[in-house]
Design a protein around this motif. Structure first.
Motif, PDB file in Angstrom:
ATOM      1  N   VAL A 208       0.830  -1.197   0.000  1.00 43.94           N
ATOM      2  CA  VAL A 208       0.000   0.000   0.000  1.00 43.94           C
ATOM      3  C   VAL A 208       0.872   1.258   0.000  1.00 43.94           C
ATOM      4  O   VAL A 208       0.601   2.230  -0.727  1.00 43.94           O
ATOM      5  CB  VAL A 208      -0.957  -0.015   1.217  1.00 43.94           C
ATOM      6  N   GLU A 209       1.951   1.252   0.784  1.00 42.20           N
ATOM      7  CA  GLU A 209       2.816   2.422   0.858  1.00 42.20           C
ATOM      8  C   GLU A 209       3.622   2.628  -0.416  1.00 42.20           C
ATOM      9  O   GLU A 209       4.018   3.760  -0.729  1.00 42.20           O
ATOM     10  CB  GLU A 209       3.751   2.283   2.058  1.00 42.20           C
ATOM     11  N   ASN A 210       3.901   1.550  -1.156  1.00 43.24           N
ATOM     12  CA  ASN A 210       4.687   1.654  -2.383  1.00 43.24           C
ATOM     13  C   ASN A 210       3.855   1.273  -3.605  1.00 43.24           C
ATOM     14  O   ASN A 210       4.360   0.658  -4.555  1.00 43.24           O
ATOM     15  CB  ASN A 210       5.921   0.744  -2.304  1.00 43.24           C
ATOM     16  N   ALA A 211       2.565   1.630  -3.575  1.00 42.85           N
ATOM     17  CA  ALA A 211       1.665   1.245  -4.667  1.00 42.85           C
ATOM     18  C   ALA A 211       2.078   1.883  -5.985  1.00 42.85           C
ATOM     19  O   ALA A 211       2.001   1.257  -7.053  1.00 42.85           O
ATOM     20  CB  ALA A 211       0.227   1.631  -4.310  1.00 42.85           C
ATOM     21  N   ALA A 212       2.522   3.128  -5.946  1.00 38.14           N
ATOM     22  CA  ALA A 212       2.907   3.810  -7.186  1.00 38.14           C
ATOM     23  C   ALA A 212       4.150   3.168  -7.800  1.00 38.14           C
ATOM     24  O   ALA A 212       4.239   2.992  -9.027  1.00 38.14           O
ATOM     25  CB  ALA A 212       3.149   5.299  -6.917  1.00 38.14           C
ATOM     26  N   GLU A 213       5.157   2.814  -7.000  1.00 40.13           N
ATOM     27  CA  GLU A 213       6.390   2.212  -7.517  1.00 40.13           C
ATOM     28  C   GLU A 213       6.159   0.799  -8.021  1.00 40.13           C
ATOM     29  O   GLU A 213       6.735   0.375  -9.029  1.00 40.13           O
ATOM     30  CB  GLU A 213       7.484   2.214  -6.450  1.00 40.13           C
ATOM     31  N   ILE A 214       5.289   0.063  -7.323  1.00 42.33           N
ATOM     32  CA  ILE A 214       5.054  -1.335  -7.703  1.00 42.33           C
ATOM     33  C   ILE A 214       4.061  -1.426  -8.850  1.00 42.33           C
ATOM     34  O   ILE A 214       4.123  -2.338  -9.684  1.00 42.33           O
ATOM     35  CB  ILE A 214       4.533  -2.138  -6.484  1.00 42.33           C
ATOM     36  N   GLY A 215       3.156  -0.460  -8.944  1.00 43.94           N
ATOM     37  CA  GLY A 215       2.114  -0.505  -9.959  1.00 43.94           C
ATOM     38  C   GLY A 215       0.854  -1.210  -9.482  1.00 43.94           C
ATOM     39  O   GLY A 215       0.193  -1.903 -10.267  1.00 43.94           O
TER      40      GLY A 215
END
Length: 399
Positions: free
Chosen positions: A144-151
């Motif tokens: 959830v915290e790295n949703a943008a980086e992971i896609g």
């Protein structure tokens, strides 16, 4: 082809943790890697229960030193697709199984490598449930915290946010186990091949002045290794039991039917009036007036001296009380008294006959005194003789 995804080369030191990486759990347990796409497969590698395991907010690390040999590896939170707790059975001896925590990942070419933790600090089902809850929260929060980086898609991110809260793992010895699907996973990369690549050496043949014999070049057909396609592992679909709320059925209220009591008016029965029967008094017992009827004035006739109010009223009637009944009784009493008074005032036939005889006798006696003549030879004192013998010559005797 056989691959090891989660074990580093022997003697590899993974180094310190990253800056800001937090430790969530530390303990010792056995670690192994299985190929879940292969039925009844043996573990690709195993580490004993003395292996040090470290769980952080980014990955899980494990290391075991056996003398001069160091075996270590790690699994990042990008890779797990399913998290499952499989409780051990209740058997003993060779039939006994231990409780496991399985981190199943999506590998290349349709493979499903899985990291399995068991034994040691996870010998009890409750301890395995607690560590599985830590893993679930750490993986969901990291994605959830790295949703943008992971896609990670926004819908998947919302569902992962719910996994941070629950559901809690709660199993028991011999139970069926629990599985949680982790959305937003990344495929495990293919490990680098450790086999050496051999290059065939080339040399030049010495030259001859003689006619060079050119040997036909024999070209060996290229050997093409058959491609081995590992069977695709199909993870059993975990169906969350659908909670069906019991339908509440409102009890039908039936208003009690009010039945008005039928009023039956009592039938009024007109009482039958019966005229009282009066018994006539015997003639012989009635007093007869000695006075001639013609000589008695009407006003001097005897009237009953008994007051009407002192006369006894009629007795019981054959009917009930009704309006005017007392007046009818008074009129009946007055009629009876009037009839009795008329009997005293008006003599019957015998009285009238005796009165007539008395008048005739009185008349005859008065004529005898005046003329000195008697048509019956002077026998005027016997009235019966006068009545039975009638002189033919005297026409007045019939009157």
């Amino acid at each position: 082809m056989f691959h090891q995804h989660f074990l580093s080369a022997p003697g590899t030191d993974l180094g310190p943790l990253d800056s800001g990486e937090r430790v969530l759990w530390r303990g010792r347990c056995a670690v192994a890697e299985y190929a879940f796409d292969e039925a009844s497969s043996l573990p690709r590698w195993t580490l004993p229960e003395e292996t040090d395991v470290l769980v952080t907010d980014r990955r899980v690390r494990y290391a075991y030193a056996d003398g001069d040999t160091l075996s270590s590896g790690e699994l990042f939170w990008l890779w797990p697709q399913h998290l499952r707790v499989q409780p051990g059975n209740r058997g003993v001896g060779r039939n006994a199984t231990v409780t496991q925590i399985q981190l199943v990942c999506n590998g290349p070419e349709g493979s499903f490598p899985a990291l399995v933790l068991a034994g040691g600090a996870l010998a009890k089902v409750g301890d395995a449930d607690r560590l599985a809850n830590v893993l679930r929260q750490a993986i969901a929060r990291f994605r959830v915290e790295n949703a943008a980086e992971i896609g990670v898609a926004p819908a998947h991110s919302r569902m992962l946010s719910r996994l941070v809260i629950g559901p809690e793992f709660s199993n028991y010895q011999g139970g069926e186990g629990q599985t949680v699907t982790l959305l937003g996973f990344v495929q495990v990369p293919t490990p680098e091949s450790a086999e050496p690549i051999y290059a065939e050496a080339t040399y030049d043949a010495p030259g001859y002045e003689e006619a060079a014999y050119q040997e036909p070049v024999h070209q060996e057909p290229a050997y093409q290794e058959p491609a081995y396609q590992e069977p695709a592992y199909q993870e059993p679909a975990y169906e969350e039991p659908a909670y069906e709320e019991a339908a509440y059925q409102e009890p039908a209220y039936q208003e009690p039917a009010y039945q008005e009591p039928a009023y039956q008016e009592p039938a009024y029965q007109e009482p039958v009036y019966q005229e009282p029967v009066y018994e006539a008094a015997p003639v012989s017992s009635m007093p007869v007036s000695t006075m001639p009827v013609s000589s008695m004035p009407i006003s001097s006739m005897p009237v009953s001296t008994t007051p009407i109010s002192s006369m006894p009223t009629s007795g019981q009637r054959g009917y009930g009380d009704r309006p005017g009944m007392a007046a009818d009784a008074m009129r009946a009493e007055e009629a009876m008294r009037a009839e009795q008074d008329s009997r005293y005032a008006e003599p019957d036939l015998a009285s009238r006959a005796s009165s007539l005889a008395a008048r005739v006798a009185n008349l005859l006696s008065s004529e005898n005194d005046d003329d000195g003549f008697s048509p019956f030879g002077g026998q005027t004192t016997n009235l019966s003789t006068y009545l039975s013998q009638r002189p033919a010559e005297d026409p007045q005797a019939y009157r």
